[in-house]
Every structure is written in structure tokens, then in C-alpha cells.
Design a protein around this motif. Sequence first.
Motif, PDB file in Angstrom:
ATOM      1  N   GLY A  35       0.779  -1.232   0.000  1.00 48.08           N
ATOM      2  CA  GLY A  35       0.000   0.000   0.000  1.00 48.08           C
ATOM      3  C   GLY A  35       0.808   1.278   0.000  1.00 48.08           C
ATOM      4  N   GLU A  36       2.135   1.193  -0.123  1.00 49.23           N
ATOM      5  CA  GLU A  36       2.957   2.398  -0.115  1.00 49.23           C
ATOM      6  C   GLU A  36       2.896   3.082  -1.483  1.00 49.23           C
ATOM      7  N   SER A  37       2.968   4.407  -1.475  1.00 46.44           N
ATOM      8  CA  SER A  37       2.788   5.212  -2.689  1.00 46.44           C
ATOM      9  C   SER A  37       4.102   5.318  -3.452  1.00 46.44           C
ATOM     10  N   VAL A  38       4.482   4.241  -4.133  1.00 47.99           N
ATOM     11  CA  VAL A  38       5.726   4.216  -4.897  1.00 47.99           C
ATOM     12  C   VAL A  38       5.438   3.622  -6.266  1.00 47.99           C
ATOM     13  N   VAL A  39       6.025   4.198  -7.307  1.00 46.48           N
ATOM     14  CA  VAL A  39       5.837   3.727  -8.680  1.00 46.48           C
ATOM     15  C   VAL A  39       7.197   3.606  -9.355  1.00 46.48           C
ATOM     16  N   TYR A  40       7.224   2.770 -10.391  1.00 47.62           N
ATOM     17  CA  TYR A  40       8.455   2.587 -11.158  1.00 47.62           C
ATOM     18  C   TYR A  40       8.627   3.766 -12.106  1.00 47.62           C
ATOM     19  N   GLY A  41       9.780   4.423 -12.055  1.00 51.97           N
ATOM     20  CA  GLY A  41      10.035   5.547 -12.948  1.00 51.97           C
ATOM     21  C   GLY A  41      11.405   6.142 -12.708  1.00 51.97           C
ATOM     22  N   ASP A  42      11.977   6.701 -13.759  1.00 49.52           N
ATOM     23  CA  ASP A  42      13.298   7.331 -13.691  1.00 49.52           C
ATOM     24  C   ASP A  42      13.121   8.811 -13.402  1.00 49.52           C
ATOM     25  N   SER A  43      13.492   9.223 -12.198  1.00 46.41           N
ATOM     26  CA  SER A  43      13.299  10.615 -11.789  1.00 46.41           C
ATOM     27  C   SER A  43      14.233  11.583 -12.502  1.00 46.41           C
ATOM     28  N   ALA A  44      15.174  11.067 -13.286  1.00 44.48           N
ATOM     29  CA  ALA A  44      16.078  11.937 -14.036  1.00 44.48           C
ATOM     30  C   ALA A  44      15.536  12.251 -15.435  1.00 44.48           C
ATOM     31  N   ARG A  45      14.285  11.848 -15.704  1.00 42.86           N
ATOM     32  CA  ARG A  45      13.663  12.136 -16.997  1.00 42.86           C
ATOM     33  C   ARG A  45      12.598  13.220 -16.839  1.00 42.86           C
ATOM     34  N   ARG A  46      12.567  14.135 -17.787  1.00 43.40           N
ATOM     35  CA  ARG A  46      11.626  15.252 -17.754  1.00 43.40           C
ATOM     36  C   ARG A  46      10.176  14.772 -17.700  1.00 43.40           C
ATOM     37  N   GLU A  47       9.827  13.815 -18.598  1.00 46.63           N
ATOM     38  CA  GLU A  47       8.442  13.371 -18.679  1.00 46.63           C
ATOM     39  C   GLU A  47       7.996  12.644 -17.408  1.00 46.63           C
ATOM     40  N   THR A  48       8.925  11.962 -16.723  1.00 49.22           N
ATOM     41  CA  THR A  48       8.576  11.270 -15.477  1.00 49.22           C
ATOM     42  C   THR A  48       8.238  12.269 -14.379  1.00 49.22           C
ATOM     43  N   LEU A  49       9.029  13.325 -14.263  1.00 54.47           N
ATOM     44  CA  LEU A  49       8.767  14.347 -13.247  1.00 54.47           C
ATOM     45  C   LEU A  49       7.437  15.046 -13.503  1.00 54.47           C
ATOM     46  N   LEU A  50       7.148  15.328 -14.768  1.00 51.73           N
ATOM     47  CA  LEU A  50       5.873  15.971 -15.085  1.00 51.73           C
ATOM     48  C   LEU A  50       4.709  15.050 -14.756  1.00 51.73           C
ATOM     49  N   ALA A  51       4.860  13.738 -15.068  1.00 49.99           N
ATOM     50  CA  ALA A  51       3.794  12.788 -14.765  1.00 49.99           C
ATOM     51  C   ALA A  51       3.583  12.647 -13.257  1.00 49.99           C
ATOM     52  N   ALA A  52       4.639  12.850 -12.469  1.00 48.99           N
ATOM     53  CA  ALA A  52       4.530  12.766 -11.006  1.00 48.99           C
ATOM     54  C   ALA A  52       3.903  14.014 -10.400  1.00 48.99           C
ATOM     55  N   GLY A  53       3.454  14.946 -11.231  1.00 45.04           N
ATOM     56  CA  GLY A  53       2.788  16.152 -10.735  1.00 45.04           C
ATOM     57  C   GLY A  53       3.739  17.185 -10.177  1.00 45.04           C
ATOM     58  N   LEU A  54       4.846  17.387 -10.859  1.00 46.99           N
ATOM     59  CA  LEU A  54       5.858  18.326 -10.361  1.00 46.99           C
ATOM     60  C   LEU A  54       5.283  19.725 -10.156  1.00 46.99           C
TER      61      LEU A  54
ATOM     62  N   ALA B 164      21.772  13.606  -9.308  1.00 49.35           N
ATOM     63  CA  ALA B 164      21.111  14.686  -8.571  1.00 49.35           C
ATOM     64  C   ALA B 164      21.261  16.018  -9.305  1.00 49.35           C
ATOM     65  N   MET B 165      22.432  16.260  -9.870  1.00 49.85           N
ATOM     66  CA  MET B 165      22.648  17.497 -10.632  1.00 49.85           C
ATOM     67  C   MET B 165      21.728  17.548 -11.846  1.00 49.85           C
ATOM     68  N   LYS B 166      21.545  16.414 -12.499  1.00 52.63           N
ATOM     69  CA  LYS B 166      20.660  16.363 -13.667  1.00 52.63           C
ATOM     70  C   LYS B 166      19.219  16.652 -13.265  1.00 52.63           C
ATOM     71  N   ILE B 167      18.774  16.069 -12.144  1.00 51.49           N
ATOM     72  CA  ILE B 167      17.412  16.311 -11.663  1.00 51.49           C
ATOM     73  C   ILE B 167      17.237  17.771 -11.273  1.00 51.49           C
ATOM     74  N   LEU B 168      18.221  18.340 -10.596  1.00 51.87           N
ATOM     75  CA  LEU B 168      18.152  19.754 -10.206  1.00 51.87           C
ATOM     76  C   LEU B 168      18.004  20.656 -11.434  1.00 51.87           C
ATOM     77  N   HIS B 169      18.761  20.360 -12.474  1.00 56.44           N
ATOM     78  CA  HIS B 169      18.679  21.161 -13.700  1.00 56.44           C
ATOM     79  C   HIS B 169      17.269  21.083 -14.296  1.00 56.44           C
ATOM     80  N   LEU B 170      16.696  19.861 -14.337  1.00 53.45           N
ATOM     81  CA  LEU B 170      15.355  19.697 -14.907  1.00 53.45           C
ATOM     82  C   LEU B 170      14.299  20.408 -14.062  1.00 53.45           C
ATOM     83  N   VAL B 171      14.369  20.243 -12.734  1.00 49.12           N
ATOM     84  CA  VAL B 171      13.364  20.842 -11.858  1.00 49.12           C
ATOM     85  C   VAL B 171      13.453  22.364 -11.904  1.00 49.12           C
ATOM     86  N   ARG B 172      14.655  22.899 -11.914  1.00 40.55           N
ATOM     87  CA  ARG B 172      14.801  24.353 -11.965  1.00 40.55           C
ATOM     88  C   ARG B 172      14.286  24.916 -13.292  1.00 40.55           C
TER      89      ARG B 172
END
Length: 665
Positions: free
Chosen positions: A460-479, A495-503
Amino acid sequence: MLSSLELALVLLATSVLAVVGLRTLRLPPLVAYLAVGVALGPHATNLAGDPEVVRHAGELGVVFLMFSLGLEFSLAKLNALRRLVFGLGAAQVSITIVFAMLVLVLLPTDLIAGLLGGGVDWRVALVLGGTAAMSSTAMVIKLLGEKRELETEHGRRVFSVLLFQDLAVIPLLILIPALATGGDSWIMAIGLATLKAVVILVLLLRFGPPLMKRWFNIVARQRSHELFTLNVLLATLLFAWLTEKAGLSMPLGAFVAGMLISETEYRYQVEEDIKPFRDVLLGLFFVAIGTQLNLRVVSELWPQVLLFMTVPVLFKFCLVVVLVRVFGGGAGTAIRTGVWLAQAGEFGFVLLALGTSVGLVSDAALQPVLAAMLLSMLLSPVFIEQANRIALRLSGQEWLQRSLQLQSIASRSIARENHVVVCGYGRCGQALAHVLEAEKVPFIALDLDPDRVREAAATGESVVYGDSARRETLLAAGLHRASALAITFDDTPTAMKILHLVRELAPRLPILVRTAHEADIDKLRAAGATEVVPEIIEGSLMLASHALALVGVPLSRVLRRVRQVRDGRYALLQGFFHGADDTDADEIEDAPLHLRAVAISASNPSVGRALAELRLGDARVTTVVRRSERIVDPAGDLHVEAGDTLVLSGTLEQIGTAEARLLHA
């Protein structure tokens, strides 16, 4: 002729310069060692001196490589992946060897003589086929780890094939020297070698495990890291010496030693201790291989070199793609797996060197084959970097699978507002998620380990399979609807790649980043992290706050001091004077805690009993999942019901004991 000291200095200096240069180009160090061997070998400057001396020293590198393979040889892991290992892996190796033997034996003799500088019988074809079947375990596993793709669909298949390739080396190491005897006596030689191997393996595997575990327990109790490391070296070289004296190969004995130690609780500590020796000596082995390469001959035979590189690479790629599809993999997974496994491997060099040393492979055949293998490994990281793009370009099905994955993520996050996006669901990510859950803060976690996601999601934990370093995955996660994002894994480049995408996508979103390296704090902040939590420093700060409170400092002053340290970006605690006791010696006998979910059936004897009545040993129940409801930190008087899922916490040994008692009591 250089002295021993001068030779060591030349090897070290050239190796350091070559590795630094190729690391700058993001190429594996293995290529640098081969280049050093070429430059210092008898066909170039001849500064390496007697090639036999270098070769004998390099053989120890293969010994430690096989020892490391034995450490990774887990019967449990092998059983979990048995269909892929003994199905996909066995098919790839056997078909490659058979295809190479058919081509080399059935092609016209004049053509083969022109390509390999002489005639080829089935024994030589077997050596070359075994060489072609190998892929680079060292390079591929390292790249899979760096890209966090080891537990992806293609990563599991790549690992399974590599595991079988490594296992296939063992019989080939026995077979090749026996084949070199020639005449009709090779059958007797193979039979004798096989009998010796069986007898030795049965004796070692029957009596070795309890003796090995008892001896390592005695050594570990001395609490000496130096003694522990010396004992590991002794075990490796002793088993290698025993098999050599029995007329078998040293790598076989080292593999058995590693396999015996893998069954003890000291496996991971041994792996860390042996790594420096393995990497340095393995580098020396590749230097020895490089000394055999004659660039002048290769330049004259460049058409053969290109042919010997292109044909095996394309054949292995196409074969792996077909086999992955046959074994149920998707088109995108098949293409990625083929790209990752197409190159030559270090065990191919081992088999080729063995075939040359026993006289099966001529020097004329060695030169173009060696150069082709080197070239394929040199180009492999470039193609691996483009594996996803190649899969998307060649497979329409890959687009559909990517869309379904994103739809799954979006469906879990669409009802959430002001939630936290947790990147990584390892130990740190799960701890963060459980605190958020306790405070009723919504979150969605992304992770690339399908087994972990499957087991956690089942509770019942809220976890899904996905690569957080991808733009489309972050958008699908409701960024854009999230209130914060947390990067919980210790991987600064990702982490640097994710920071660049989120910023870029959500400039105002607060971002929390975990790191184990204080040197990365400023770098991560400059990349856009709102807060960086250096775990070692933060642990020290908590220890200091408790110490201040215990010695009588008022709580208000303690809290103010902690706040000042954090506001000062941990500057007060960064850096320390290193001493002789800054080692991992105290971790030899420690074991990390794990979680495991256990489903309770209606026939389970635990049904109707209170949690406090269950004999779970040192393991504890952290959560009970009942009819989609999660009961976190349940009370001891909670009675177990049929259909419950109990989440156990403890070491692997503690969980195993508790699970056995829970299911069979």
C-alpha cells in the motif's frame, strides 16, 4: 634493461597519465592499460622488459577478478534469475560459439588462411568462439551502476547474460589447456582435468563452508582491519595455489574461494578489501595483454581488424535482440540489452591469452583479433550512451511502453496536491516517506528497482516505477502541483541532472538533496538545491546536540546552536583531521537492517495471536497492512488476521529466522 624500481615507476607513471586522459574522455581505464602495454611492449619502446615477467604478474589480476566473481555468485540470486541465466545467457554463449566454429571451419581454407595467417581447426575455432562470446563484465556492470539501470528490465537481462558468460569461463579454462595436448590424447586430458575439477570442487564445497566461516569468525573477532585483509589475500592465493598444483587453473581456485566466502556474513567487507588489489593487478594483466599487440602488423591488416570487430559486434547484437524477444522481453528492452552486450570482454582477453600461451592461437591470428576486441571496447561506451535513443528509433513498441509507464505514474499522482515527490525509494527514501505518512503529508515516490517497487506497492505504499532523471517522469509525477521534491539517493551526477530539470520546469519548487560528501554541498546548492543534507555531518550534529543536553546546557541554547550550524551551511563541522582509526574496521561484523513483507494466509498458525505473542526473535513488525489500511508501528496487543501483510524489520538473518517462525510455527 630497466631495474625493477625503474620499471615500476614507468608502469605507474604511464598508467596514471593514460587513465587520467581517458577518464577525461569518459572511456574505461581498461583501454588505458591496454594502450600502456602497447606503448611499453617489445613491439614499441620495449621499456616493459621481459614480457613473461609482466604476464606472470598480470595473471594475479585474473585470479582476483575470478575471486570477485565468486563473491558475487549467490545461489539465491542465481535461483531468482535462473530462467534468464540458464536460458538467455546459455543460449547467447552456446550459439555464439557454435556459429563461430561453423564459420571458421566451413569457410574455404584459403580465405581463412588469408584472414588469420594460417589454417584453423575446430580447437582454434572453439577458442576464438569462446573469446567472441564474452562481453565486458567490469565495464558494463560499472556503467549500469553509474546510470542506475542495474535493476531495470534490460539491466536484469544484461546482468544474467554476463553472469552465465562468467560461469562459462570456468569450463573453458579447463578445456583449452587440455585441447592443446593434440592427437587423440586430448580426450584423456579433458577427462582427467574434469575428474580433478569435480573431486576438488566436491571436497572444497563439502568441507569448505563451515571451515571458512569458523576461521573468518576467529579473524574478525580480533577487530584488526589489517589482519582481516591479510586473511582475505591468504585465502585467495591459497585456493589458487591448490588448484594449480592439481593441474588446473589458478582462477578456478580463486573462484571457489570467493564462492565459499560469499556464503558468510563477511562477503561485502571482503569485496571492499579486495577491490584495490584486484583493480591494480587486473590493470597489470591488461598491460601484459597490450604488450602482445604489434601496431605495425595491425596497420598492415586493418581490413581484417575492421572485419573481426564488425562481424562479432553485429552478430551478438542481433542474436541478443532475438533471444530477449524469444524469452518474453519487449522490443525496447531487447534492443537496449543487445547494445549493452555487443562488445568484447576482459574474459575474452583471458581466453585468448590462454589459447596463445598453450600454442593453439598463432601470433598472426592474435594481432588482428586483439586489435578488434580493443576497438570494440573503445567504441562501446559511446553506443551504450545512446542505447535509449537507439531503442526509441528502432522500436515503435518502445513509445507505447514509455506512454503506459507515464500513465501509471500520472494516475497515482493526479489526485494529489501539495505533495512531496520523493526521488529514490531506498532506505533513506522509505524513512522520509514513513515520516511524511505519519504526518498525513501526501507523497509519491519514484524508483528504478522493480522488485522493491513491487514489494512496497503491494503493502500500500505510494511508490511507482520511474526514472526521476527524466523530464516526462517528473511531469507525470505532478511536479507543478508538488510542494517539495526530495532526492534521497547518494548520486551527485544524477542529482545534478534532476536539479537542472526541476529548476527549468518549476523554478520556485523547494528541493531537498541528500549527500554523503561534504565537498558536494556547495556544488548542489549552486545547481539549485534549497537544502542539502550531508548525512555524516548531520549525524554528528545530532550527536553533539544530545551531548550538550546531557551535560546540562539549556535546551534553548542547544536548539539555537543547532540552528546556527545549519544556517551557516554546516561550515563549522566541515573537514576533520584524519587519523589511523578512520577505517571501516568496526563494520566487519555489522549488518544493515532490511524490510520484508510477509503475507498471512488463512491457514497460518499466527492468525488470531497477538503480535507480542509471536516468537520473532530480534526482528520486529513495523507495519501491518489490513484491507488496504496501513497500521504503522502497531501495538503488541494487535491480533493477526487472515489476509494481513506484516512488514518485518531486521538484518537478513533476523528476518529469515522470523519469517520461518511466522510461516511454520
